[in-house]
Design an enzyme around this catalytic site. Structure first.
Site, PDB file in Angstrom:
ATOM      1  N   GLN A 125     -36.144 -41.181  61.217  1.00  0.00           N
ATOM      2  CA  GLN A 125     -35.546 -40.260  62.199  1.00  0.00           C
ATOM      3  C   GLN A 125     -35.770 -38.816  61.729  1.00  0.00           C
ATOM      4  O   GLN A 125     -36.707 -38.566  60.992  1.00  0.00           O
ATOM      5  CB  GLN A 125     -34.051 -40.569  62.409  1.00  0.00           C
ATOM      6  N   LYS A 128     -43.953 -38.649  59.870  1.00  0.00           N
ATOM      7  CA  LYS A 128     -43.480 -38.993  58.515  1.00  0.00           C
ATOM      8  C   LYS A 128     -44.281 -40.145  57.929  1.00  0.00           C
ATOM      9  O   LYS A 128     -44.585 -40.156  56.745  1.00  0.00           O
ATOM     10  CB  LYS A 128     -41.991 -39.395  58.553  1.00  0.00           C
ATOM     11  N   ASP A 153     -40.288 -38.670  64.702  1.00  0.00           N
ATOM     12  CA  ASP A 153     -41.678 -38.781  65.169  1.00  0.00           C
ATOM     13  C   ASP A 153     -42.523 -37.561  64.816  1.00  0.00           C
ATOM     14  O   ASP A 153     -43.450 -37.198  65.545  1.00  0.00           O
ATOM     15  CB  ASP A 153     -41.732 -39.030  66.694  1.00  0.00           C
ATOM     16  N   GLY A 205     -40.116 -45.872  63.965  1.00  0.00           N
ATOM     17  CA  GLY A 205     -41.465 -46.360  64.274  1.00  0.00           C
ATOM     18  C   GLY A 205     -42.422 -45.412  63.591  1.00  0.00           C
ATOM     19  O   GLY A 205     -42.534 -44.262  63.999  1.00  0.00           O
ATOM     20  N   HIS A 206     -43.037 -45.845  62.506  1.00  0.00           N
ATOM     21  CA  HIS A 206     -43.911 -44.982  61.713  1.00  0.00           C
ATOM     22  C   HIS A 206     -45.351 -45.476  61.836  1.00  0.00           C
ATOM     23  O   HIS A 206     -45.646 -46.626  61.531  1.00  0.00           O
ATOM     24  CB  HIS A 206     -43.460 -44.968  60.242  1.00  0.00           C
ATOM     25  N   THR A 257     -39.953 -47.769  71.446  1.00  0.00           N
ATOM     26  CA  THR A 257     -39.518 -48.176  72.785  1.00  0.00           C
ATOM     27  C   THR A 257     -40.563 -47.896  73.866  1.00  0.00           C
ATOM     28  O   THR A 257     -40.394 -48.329  75.003  1.00  0.00           O
ATOM     29  CB  THR A 257     -38.229 -47.415  73.180  1.00  0.00           C
TER      30      THR A 257
END
Ligand code: GDP
Ligand code: IMO
Ligand code: MG
Length: 428
Positions: free
Chosen positions: A223, A16, A13, A40-41, A300
């Site tokens: 990640q 990226k 996070d 999650g990008h 999430t």
């Protein structure tokens, strides 16, 4: 010809997605090489926000190829849903390519992920429960199902006939009332195969050809370095190698083809999930940063833990990834604080420590040593984006230049907001 790898330097996070989107403008192929829909990008452009989990961020740039490499674990249901949603929002998804060698996340993997987390007690990593760990475990144990299996029904059936009863026995042994039926999974996965068929290719062959034609490749890490299964804070990690070298293994491109590695560094530290976090801020300052930076998980929705920047972590990341450049994000988020701190070392049993210990349980007894910097005021960050790096407040520049001097890696980009335009180039 240019092959750039984008890597998260911390615990994910870092921004990226945003930095990949920025580099994607001058790339032809944007390639994911590890992880799955645990990622999650977030990318903001044309006043819209896109949260991508599995599809490479390059799909948002028209005319680019967005490639999912063999090292990614693919939940076909999620991929189809993500593509449908993008199509509905007017994005052309025809540039997607899916490796024929990628392993598939199966329905039992998601349940196994949840079961393992329940059984592991304090060893749990606080996973995203997307089935990532169990899918990589099955891959390593050599009973994974791969994309190519979807196009050989006989072989798919025969594999499922062996694997599914094993999974049923496993769940029964743990007293779980869960039974999978071969026929149901078989029919469902054959139909996913039909929907995805037009995207499937041999990615290694495709990228080799692209390199020979002088195309620019951009590898999008998911990640972060400290979530790497070998180099991260094991066992509070994900299940893949998140570091730059895996851009080669996870796509079938030879390692000498990788030409530069951009470390994406958030101007502070954030983490979702469990595990030690030496510079964590639990009080008011932590709350301020969390709210200002909207630090809630993209996948999430969990609140992210936040803390000061940690150079012990970043030196490690620079070393294991061979960073050639740094992109520092979220400099705007720290605006408005009177002072900001950077951890330069730890003390442990009376000694100064500059490297991470392998026994990460001892980290809880490592005390950060901080250098304090004067803060900077909030600015009109849109206006600042037009003016350029030299217009950033002097204290912010001092903070940034301390980081690059310590890491001996130049900062080439600074991000001061989530939008595409809010990225500053830093020369020399
Ligand atoms: P990724 O997983 O590394 O792609 O990062 P995420 O998208 O999960 O989280 C980064 C968050 O920070 C997203 O909400 C981005 O829109 C946002 N972001 C990225 N760069 C900046 C920045 O420079 N400033 C601010 N305020 N937000 C940013
Ligand atoms: P992006 O690409 C932040 C964390 C989870 C958990 C651990 C293991 O958006 O930076 P997993 O589901 O992978 O088995 O969970 O890893 N984690 C992430 N944290 N950003 C991510 O991805 C993450 N992907 C996994 O919270 O601690
Ligand atoms: Mg993320």
């Amino acid at each position: 010809m240019d092959s750039v790898v984008i890597i998260g330097a911390q615990w994910g996070d870092e921004g990226k997605g945003k930095i990949t989107d920025y580099y994607a403008e001058r790339s032809d192929y944007i390639i994911r090489f590890q992880g799955g829909n645990n990622a999650g990008h977030t990318i903001e452009f044309r006043d819209e926000e896109f949260k991508l989990h599995l599809v490479p961020s390059g799909l948002l740039r028209e005319g680019k190829k967005a490639v999912i490499g063999n090292g990614v674990v693919v939940d076909p249901e999620v991929l189809i849903e993500e593509l449908d949603e993008l199509k509905m929002r007017g994005i052309d998804t025809s540039g997607l390519v899916l490796s024929d060698r990628a392993n598939l996340i199966m329905p039992y993997h998601k349940e196994e992920d949840a079961l393992q987390e329940r059984l592991k007690g304090d060893l749990k990593a606080g996973t995203t429960k997307k089935g990532i760990g169990p899918c990589y475990s099955d891959k390593a144990a050599r009973y994974g199902i791969r994309v190519a299996d979807l196009y050989n029904p006989e072989s798919l059936k025969s594999k499922l006939e062996k694997i599914v009863p094993m999974k049923n026995r496993l769940f029964k042994a743990y007293g779980e009332n869960k039974t999978w039926v071969v026929e149901e999974i078989y029919e469902r996965y054959l139909s996913y195969g039909k929907e995805l068929e037009s995207y499937v290719e041999d990615v290694s062959v495709l990228l080799d050809k692209a390199l020979k034609e002088g195309m620019n490749l951009l590898f999008e890490g998911a990640q972060g370095t400290h979530l790497d299964v070998d180099h991260g804070l094991y066992p509070y990690t994900t299940s893949s190698n998140t570091v730059s070298a895996n851009a080669a293994t996870g796509t079938g491109v030879g390692p000498l083809n990788l030409s530069s590695v951009i470390g994406v560094v958030k101007a502070y530290t954030s983490r979702v999930g469990t595990g030690p976090f030496p510079t964590e801020l639990k009080g008011e300052t932590g709350e301020y940063i969390r709210e200002k930076g909207h630090e809630y998980g993209t996948t999430t929705g969990r609140p992210r833990r936040v803390g000061w920047l940690d150079l012990v972590m970043l030196r490690y990341s620079a070393r294991v990834n061979s960073f050639t450049d740094l992109a520092v994000t979220c400099v705007d988020v720290l605006g408005g604080l009177d002072e900001v701190k950077i951890c330069t070392a730890y003390t442990y049993t009376g000694e100064k420590v500059y490297d991470y210990p392998a026994d990460i349980e001892s980290l809880k007894d490592h005390e950060p040593v901080y250098k304090t910097f004067q803060g900077w005021d909030d600015q009109d960050w849109d206006e600042m984006a037009e003016k350029g790096y030299e217009s950033l407040p002097e204290n912010a520049r001092r903070y940034l230049e301390f980081i690059e001097d310590d890491l001996e890696v130049p900062i080439t980009h600074v991000s001061i907001g989530p939008k595409r335009e809010q990225t500053l180039k830093k020369e020399g």
